[in-house]
Design a protein around this motif. Structure first.
Motif, PDB file in Angstrom:
ATOM      1  N   ILE A  25       0.842  -1.201   0.000  1.00 34.81           N
ATOM      2  CA  ILE A  25       0.000   0.000   0.000  1.00 34.81           C
ATOM      3  C   ILE A  25       0.877   1.251   0.000  1.00 34.81           C
ATOM      4  N   LEU A  26       1.925   1.236   0.826  1.00 36.67           N
ATOM      5  CA  LEU A  26       2.828   2.383   0.889  1.00 36.67           C
ATOM      6  C   LEU A  26       3.512   2.608  -0.463  1.00 36.67           C
ATOM      7  N   LEU A  27       4.009   1.544  -1.076  1.00 33.24           N
ATOM      8  CA  LEU A  27       4.657   1.660  -2.374  1.00 33.24           C
ATOM      9  C   LEU A  27       3.677   2.157  -3.435  1.00 33.24           C
ATOM     10  N   MET A  28       2.443   1.649  -3.397  1.00 36.97           N
ATOM     11  CA  MET A  28       1.427   2.087  -4.350  1.00 36.97           C
ATOM     12  C   MET A  28       1.143   3.584  -4.182  1.00 36.97           C
ATOM     13  N   MET A  29       1.072   4.027  -2.931  1.00 39.72           N
ATOM     14  CA  MET A  29       0.836   5.435  -2.675  1.00 39.72           C
ATOM     15  C   MET A  29       1.996   6.287  -3.193  1.00 39.72           C
ATOM     16  N   LEU A  30       3.222   5.853  -2.958  1.00 38.82           N
ATOM     17  CA  LEU A  30       4.387   6.602  -3.419  1.00 38.82           C
ATOM     18  C   LEU A  30       4.433   6.688  -4.945  1.00 38.82           C
ATOM     19  N   VAL A  31       4.114   5.594  -5.625  1.00 38.92           N
ATOM     20  CA  VAL A  31       4.085   5.604  -7.095  1.00 38.92           C
ATOM     21  C   VAL A  31       3.021   6.569  -7.591  1.00 38.92           C
ATOM     22  N   ASN A  32       1.846   6.540  -6.990  1.00 37.37           N
ATOM     23  CA  ASN A  32       0.765   7.444  -7.404  1.00 37.37           C
ATOM     24  C   ASN A  32       1.126   8.905  -7.165  1.00 37.37           C
ATOM     25  N   VAL A  33       1.681   9.202  -5.996  1.00 34.13           N
ATOM     26  CA  VAL A  33       2.063  10.583  -5.686  1.00 34.13           C
ATOM     27  C   VAL A  33       3.148  11.058  -6.652  1.00 34.13           C
ATOM     28  N   ALA A  34       4.151  10.219  -6.882  1.00 41.47           N
ATOM     29  CA  ALA A  34       5.220  10.596  -7.814  1.00 41.47           C
ATOM     30  C   ALA A  34       4.668  10.813  -9.220  1.00 41.47           C
ATOM     31  N   ASP A  35       3.751   9.967  -9.643  1.00 43.01           N
ATOM     32  CA  ASP A  35       3.167  10.104 -10.979  1.00 43.01           C
ATOM     33  C   ASP A  35       2.369  11.401 -11.100  1.00 43.01           C
ATOM     34  N   VAL A  36       1.582  11.719 -10.081  1.00 41.37           N
ATOM     35  CA  VAL A  36       0.786  12.951 -10.101  1.00 41.37           C
ATOM     36  C   VAL A  36       1.703  14.176 -10.096  1.00 41.37           C
ATOM     37  N   LEU A  37       2.745  14.149  -9.265  1.00 39.09           N
ATOM     38  CA  LEU A  37       3.676  15.274  -9.223  1.00 39.09           C
ATOM     39  C   LEU A  37       4.402  15.444 -10.561  1.00 39.09           C
ATOM     40  N   MET A  38       4.805  14.342 -11.170  1.00 40.00           N
ATOM     41  CA  MET A  38       5.481  14.421 -12.472  1.00 40.00           C
ATOM     42  C   MET A  38       4.542  15.008 -13.525  1.00 40.00           C
ATOM     43  N   ARG A  39       3.290  14.625 -13.473  1.00 39.63           N
ATOM     44  CA  ARG A  39       2.316  15.160 -14.441  1.00 39.63           C
ATOM     45  C   ARG A  39       2.101  16.662 -14.209  1.00 39.63           C
ATOM     46  N   ALA A  40       1.989  17.055 -12.953  1.00 40.56           N
ATOM     47  CA  ALA A  40       1.704  18.452 -12.633  1.00 40.56           C
ATOM     48  C   ALA A  40       2.911  19.360 -12.869  1.00 40.56           C
ATOM     49  N   MET A  41       4.095  18.887 -12.520  1.00 40.21           N
ATOM     50  CA  MET A  41       5.274  19.749 -12.581  1.00 40.21           C
ATOM     51  C   MET A  41       5.990  19.707 -13.937  1.00 40.21           C
ATOM     52  N   PHE A  42       6.033  18.525 -14.553  1.00 41.87           N
ATOM     53  CA  PHE A  42       6.820  18.379 -15.772  1.00 41.87           C
ATOM     54  C   PHE A  42       6.000  17.956 -16.983  1.00 41.87           C
ATOM     55  N   ASN A  43       4.689  17.852 -16.788  1.00 40.53           N
ATOM     56  CA  ASN A  43       3.770  17.471 -17.856  1.00 40.53           C
ATOM     57  C   ASN A  43       4.160  16.133 -18.510  1.00 40.53           C
ATOM     58  N   THR A  44       4.644  15.214 -17.696  1.00 40.43           N
ATOM     59  CA  THR A  44       4.990  13.878 -18.169  1.00 40.43           C
ATOM     60  C   THR A  44       4.617  12.860 -17.096  1.00 40.43           C
ATOM     61  N   ALA A  45       4.300  11.683 -17.526  1.00 38.42           N
ATOM     62  CA  ALA A  45       3.894  10.631 -16.585  1.00 38.42           C
ATOM     63  C   ALA A  45       5.027   9.626 -16.406  1.00 38.42           C
ATOM     64  N   ILE A  46       4.950   8.890 -15.331  1.00 33.22           N
ATOM     65  CA  ILE A  46       5.884   7.788 -15.131  1.00 33.22           C
ATOM     66  C   ILE A  46       5.391   6.626 -15.983  1.00 33.22           C
ATOM     67  N   SER A  47       6.229   6.179 -16.885  1.00 29.34           N
ATOM     68  CA  SER A  47       5.841   5.086 -17.773  1.00 29.34           C
ATOM     69  C   SER A  47       5.599   3.809 -16.981  1.00 29.34           C
ATOM     70  N   GLY A  48       4.424   3.247 -17.126  1.00 27.99           N
ATOM     71  CA  GLY A  48       4.092   1.994 -16.458  1.00 27.99           C
ATOM     72  C   GLY A  48       3.581   2.154 -15.042  1.00 27.99           C
ATOM     73  N   ALA A  49       3.333   3.387 -14.587  1.00 28.48           N
ATOM     74  CA  ALA A  49       2.864   3.600 -13.211  1.00 28.48           C
ATOM     75  C   ALA A  49       1.514   2.932 -12.983  1.00 28.48           C
ATOM     76  N   PHE A  50       0.616   3.072 -13.935  1.00 28.05           N
ATOM     77  CA  PHE A  50      -0.702   2.466 -13.795  1.00 28.05           C
ATOM     78  C   PHE A  50      -0.590   0.945 -13.710  1.00 28.05           C
ATOM     79  N   GLU A  51       0.267   0.385 -14.536  1.00 29.22           N
ATOM     80  CA  GLU A  51       0.462  -1.069 -14.541  1.00 29.22           C
ATOM     81  C   GLU A  51       1.076  -1.549 -13.227  1.00 29.22           C
ATOM     82  N   LEU A  52       2.028  -0.801 -12.698  1.00 30.52           N
ATOM     83  CA  LEU A  52       2.647  -1.159 -11.429  1.00 30.52           C
ATOM     84  C   LEU A  52       1.619  -1.098 -10.297  1.00 30.52           C
ATOM     85  N   VAL A  53       0.770  -0.090 -10.308  1.00 29.32           N
ATOM     86  CA  VAL A  53      -0.276   0.031  -9.291  1.00 29.32           C
ATOM     87  C   VAL A  53      -1.245  -1.145  -9.384  1.00 29.32           C
TER      88      VAL A  53
END
Length: 171
Positions: A25-53
């Motif tokens: 759960i903690l790892l899933m939360m960290l991946v989601n937060v990192a993905d959202v921050l990457m989208r908001a700050m750099f307009n790019t997503a973490i590749s495969g974040a959805f699949e990892l979640v």
């Protein structure tokens, strides 16, 4: 969290899978937060974040089955208990738990069979190429762990002792 009502290997095993599910759960939360921050700050997503979640959710569910059952956290509906006499309610409780043991054992067997098939065929996820067989195996082991919990609950009910309700103090 280790339940205080027993301290044997069964309790330790359920505590370990509880911690493993919590780590997922903690790892899933960290991946989601990192993905959202990457989208908001750099307009790019973490590749495969959805699949990892998605894969982490499998681990969370598989680990949560046995632990939640052991801690008495699953929802129960006792509609017929008031209609039956004390021994009748006890025997119905045993019968329901044994039926659930059968169902969870069939699920564990089916997942083990599917894990073997996925291993033999080399089935992987699309983006990250994560092998599927460990996740089928995790579901099977989680179902098997829950089957053992249900079997212990059936034995407890047979003896006329109260089952864990989730309202007990757990450390």
């Amino acid at each position: 969290m280790m339940p205080t009502r027993t301290t044997g290997p069964f309790a330790r095993f359920n505590a370990v899978i509880g911690y493993l599910g919590g780590a997922a759960i903690l790892l899933m939360m960290l991946v989601n937060v990192a993905d959202v921050l990457m989208r908001a700050m750099f307009n790019t997503a973490i590749s495969g974040a959805f699949e990892l979640v998605e894969h982490l959710m499998v681990i969370i569910i598989a680990c949560g089955l046995g632990y939640c059952g052991y801690a008495g956290g699953h929802i129960t509906i006792n509609v017929l208990d008031r209609l039956l006499d004390r021994p009748g309610a006890r025997y119905l409780n045993v019968l329901v738990h044994l039926a659930c043991v059968l169902v969870m054992s069939v699920i564990a067997w089916g997942c083990g069979k599917e894990a073997l098939h996925a291993f033999e065929t080399g089935s992987n996820s699309n983006t990250l190429r994560i092998p599927h067989w460990p996740f089928y195996m995790a579901i099977g082991l989680g179902a098997l762990a829950y089957a053992f919990v249900l079997l212990s609950h059936a034995a407890t009910a047979w003896q006329g002792k109260p089952l864990p309700s989730g309202h007990e103090h757990l450390e």
